[in-house]
Enzyme design. Structure first.
Site, PDB file in Angstrom:
ATOM      1  N   ASP A 163      56.468  39.291  32.701  1.00 25.36           N
ATOM      2  CA  ASP A 163      55.645  38.998  33.824  1.00 25.36           C
ATOM      3  C   ASP A 163      56.389  39.706  35.224  1.00 25.36           C
ATOM      4  O   ASP A 163      57.657  40.012  35.080  1.00 25.36           O
ATOM      5  CB  ASP A 163      55.238  37.851  34.271  1.00 25.36           C
ATOM      6  N   GLY A 164      55.624  40.341  36.271  1.00 27.18           N
ATOM      7  CA  GLY A 164      56.196  40.835  37.251  1.00 27.18           C
ATOM      8  C   GLY A 164      56.190  42.228  37.670  1.00 27.18           C
ATOM      9  O   GLY A 164      56.727  42.876  38.690  1.00 27.18           O
ATOM     10  N   ASN A 165      55.870  42.918  36.511  1.00 28.42           N
ATOM     11  CA  ASN A 165      55.629  44.558  36.700  1.00 28.42           C
ATOM     12  C   ASN A 165      54.851  45.011  38.040  1.00 28.42           C
ATOM     13  O   ASN A 165      55.289  46.044  38.742  1.00 28.42           O
ATOM     14  CB  ASN A 165      54.772  45.137  35.553  1.00 28.42           C
TER      15      ASN A 165
ATOM     16  N   ARG B 290      54.105  43.263  40.655  1.00 29.91           N
ATOM     17  CA  ARG B 290      54.956  42.989  41.982  1.00 29.91           C
ATOM     18  C   ARG B 290      56.076  43.733  42.343  1.00 29.91           C
ATOM     19  O   ARG B 290      56.309  44.228  43.431  1.00 29.91           O
ATOM     20  CB  ARG B 290      55.309  41.407  42.133  1.00 29.91           C
ATOM     21  N   TRP B 291      56.853  44.136  41.240  1.00 24.81           N
ATOM     22  CA  TRP B 291      57.918  44.942  41.193  1.00 24.81           C
ATOM     23  C   TRP B 291      57.497  46.424  41.945  1.00 24.81           C
ATOM     24  O   TRP B 291      58.451  46.670  42.645  1.00 24.81           O
ATOM     25  CB  TRP B 291      58.660  45.149  39.915  1.00 24.81           C
TER      26      TRP B 291
ATOM     27  N   ARG C   3      50.607  50.058  40.836  1.00 23.37           N
ATOM     28  CA  ARG C   3      51.103  48.921  39.808  1.00 23.37           C
ATOM     29  C   ARG C   3      51.558  49.630  38.331  1.00 23.37           C
ATOM     30  O   ARG C   3      52.512  49.185  37.621  1.00 23.37           O
ATOM     31  CB  ARG C   3      49.913  48.291  39.363  1.00 23.37           C
TER      32      ARG C   3
ATOM     33  N   HIS D 110      54.626  49.287  35.180  1.00 24.04           N
ATOM     34  CA  HIS D 110      54.372  49.262  33.615  1.00 24.04           C
ATOM     35  C   HIS D 110      55.376  50.009  33.229  1.00 24.04           C
ATOM     36  O   HIS D 110      56.066  49.702  32.092  1.00 24.04           O
ATOM     37  CB  HIS D 110      53.112  49.225  33.283  1.00 24.04           C
TER      38      HIS D 110
ATOM     39  N   TRP E 164      41.922  42.027  30.192  1.00 24.78           N
ATOM     40  CA  TRP E 164      40.764  42.884  30.228  1.00 24.78           C
ATOM     41  C   TRP E 164      39.945  42.936  31.914  1.00 24.78           C
ATOM     42  O   TRP E 164      39.362  43.526  32.027  1.00 24.78           O
ATOM     43  CB  TRP E 164      39.795  42.734  29.357  1.00 24.78           C
TER      44      TRP E 164
ATOM     45  N   LEU F  98      65.837  44.160  12.943  1.00 27.53           N
ATOM     46  CA  LEU F  98      65.279  43.494  13.862  1.00 27.53           C
ATOM     47  C   LEU F  98      63.703  43.812  13.830  1.00 27.53           C
ATOM     48  O   LEU F  98      63.336  44.900  13.380  1.00 27.53           O
ATOM     49  CB  LEU F  98      65.603  44.059  15.259  1.00 27.53           C
TER      50      LEU F  98
ATOM     51  N   SER G  63      50.302  30.917  29.502  1.00 25.95           N
ATOM     52  CA  SER G  63      49.241  31.952  29.530  1.00 25.95           C
ATOM     53  C   SER G  63      48.694  32.190  28.125  1.00 25.95           C
ATOM     54  O   SER G  63      48.662  33.351  27.669  1.00 25.95           O
ATOM     55  CB  SER G  63      49.722  33.026  30.423  1.00 25.95           C
TER      56      SER G  63
HETATM   57  C1  FPP Z   1      52.820  41.699  33.397  1.00 31.40           C
HETATM   58  O1  FPP Z   1      53.146  41.931  34.774  1.00 31.40           O
HETATM   59  C2  FPP Z   1      52.902  42.810  32.587  1.00 31.40           C
HETATM   60  C3  FPP Z   1      51.647  43.372  31.892  1.00 31.40           C
HETATM   61  C4  FPP Z   1      50.283  42.542  32.035  1.00 31.40           C
HETATM   62  C5  FPP Z   1      51.687  44.691  31.244  1.00 31.40           C
HETATM   63  C6  FPP Z   1      53.102  44.748  30.482  1.00 31.40           C
HETATM   64  C7  FPP Z   1      53.153  45.856  29.598  1.00 31.40           C
HETATM   65  C8  FPP Z   1      54.466  46.438  29.584  1.00 31.40           C
HETATM   66  C9  FPP Z   1      55.746  46.114  29.989  1.00 31.40           C
HETATM   67  C10 FPP Z   1      54.064  47.868  28.952  1.00 31.40           C
HETATM   68  C11 FPP Z   1      53.928  47.745  27.314  1.00 31.40           C
HETATM   69  C12 FPP Z   1      54.396  48.714  26.436  1.00 31.40           C
HETATM   70  C13 FPP Z   1      55.010  48.518  25.427  1.00 31.40           C
HETATM   71  C14 FPP Z   1      55.779  49.658  24.698  1.00 31.40           C
HETATM   72  C15 FPP Z   1      55.258  47.121  24.966  1.00 31.40           C
HETATM   73  P1  FPP Z   1      51.949  42.039  35.996  1.00 31.40           P
HETATM   74  O2  FPP Z   1      51.225  43.410  36.066  1.00 31.40           O
HETATM   75  O3  FPP Z   1      51.050  40.773  35.519  1.00 31.40           O
HETATM   76  O4  FPP Z   1      52.998  41.631  37.113  1.00 31.40           O
HETATM   77  P2  FPP Z   1      52.514  40.912  38.243  1.00 31.40           P
HETATM   78  O5  FPP Z   1      52.442  39.578  38.040  1.00 31.40           O
HETATM   79  O6  FPP Z   1      53.657  41.169  39.312  1.00 31.40           O
HETATM   80  O7  FPP Z   1      51.065  41.472  39.111  1.00 31.40           O
END
Ligand code: FPP
Length: 251
Positions: A16-18, A20-21, A29, A33, A65, A127, A191
């Site tokens: 989680d956190g992509n 916000r990062w 956004r 990711h 979704w 792995l 979640s």
């Molecule tokens: C949550 O952060 C992250 C996701 C919903 C998507 C995660 C997907 C990836 C890391 C890419 C996947 C690819 C592979 C190859 C596994 P958020 O968007 O909910 O962050 P936020 O809470 O800060 O809005």
């Protein structure tokens, strides 16, 4: 810290956190990711050295979704590119990759890459990496229960133990139960992720945003995990094996 004698671990991560990062950096956004994929690569690369034998990563929940179509297609494109470009490296590192979750709603092109990568990495197993896509633990349990109960006609006296074993088999598909569940991004909730499989998982929450997560963070989580005393509902000396845990009834 680690030695050969340490039991191989199944670690699950809610990445989680992509968003916000990225937002904090004034980026879209999807840039978060993209940086998240680099973190995935780092963790997969170092996991075996840290005693991890199975890694389940939550990449897209069935509730995701609800996000804007543009973000969803951005995530799927990143996954597709990752699978396409990374297969050789996965094979070199003896990583078996599998995807869990529903497949019927995924774009055809992504599905094709998933099937190809699963096929090409099927034989290797230093792995095991499971990526959860269009995943809901409640749905997974409902689906497993559906097939377990249709198999029940063959069982003369269906018992709770049989039901538990069948569900456990269907849900863990041999990756074993979760030992340690990590969630980045500061929230403290599950979640709808691996609810059955994490029945006795140790939980580790960190404020670190997923794109910033690296080997140091993973090592820290594992060190804390190894300091904790796991009792599985028993007394300290009574740590039973994972398989027994699934049929046990410990609290
Ligand atoms: C949550 O952060 C992250 C996701 C919903 C998507 C995660 C997907 C990836 C890391 C890419 C996947 C690819 C592979 C190859 C596994 P958020 O968007 O909910 O962050 P936020 O809470 O800060 O809005």
């Amino acid at each position: 810290v680690q030695s050969e004698s340490i039991e191989p671990l199944h670690v699950a991560i809610i990445m989680d956190g992509n968003g916000r990062w990225a937002t904090r950096r004034g980026l879209p956004r999807v840039a978060g990711h993209r940086a998240g994929v680099s973190a995935v690569r780092r963790v997969i690369e170092h996991a075996p050295d840290l005693g991890i034998s199975a890694l389940t990563l939550y990449a897209f929940s069935s509730d995701n979704w609800k996000r804007p179509a543009q973000e969803i297609s951005g995530i799927f494109s990143l996954m597709r590119a990752y699978l396409r470009l990374e297969t050789d490296r996965l094979k070199r590192n003896s990583v078996r990759l599998q995807v869990i979750g529903r497949r019927d709603r995924l774009p055809q092109l992504l599905l094709r890459e998933i099937e190809r990568t699963e096929h090409e990495t099927a034989a290797v197993k230093r792995l095991r990496v499971r990526i959860a896509v269009d995943y809901s633990s409640r749905d997974a349990i409902a689906i497993a229960a559906g097939s377990a109960f249709s198999g029940f006609s063959a069982v003369p006296e269906p018992s709770l133990n049989v039901a538990r074993r069948m569900l456990n088999q269907a849900l863990t598909n041999d990756a074993g139960e979760v030992d340690l569940l990590i969630r980045t991004g500061g929230e403290k909730r599950l979640s709808d992720f691996l609810l059955w499989e994490s029945a006795y998982a140790e939980l580790f929450f960190t404020d670190c945003m997923w794109p910033d997560f690296g080997t140091t963070n993973l090592t820290e989580a594992l060190e804390e995990f190894r300091r904790r005393q796991r009792r599985f509902g028993g007394v300290p000396a009574d740590t039973t094996r994972a398989e027994q845990r699934a049929i046990g009834g410990a609290h």
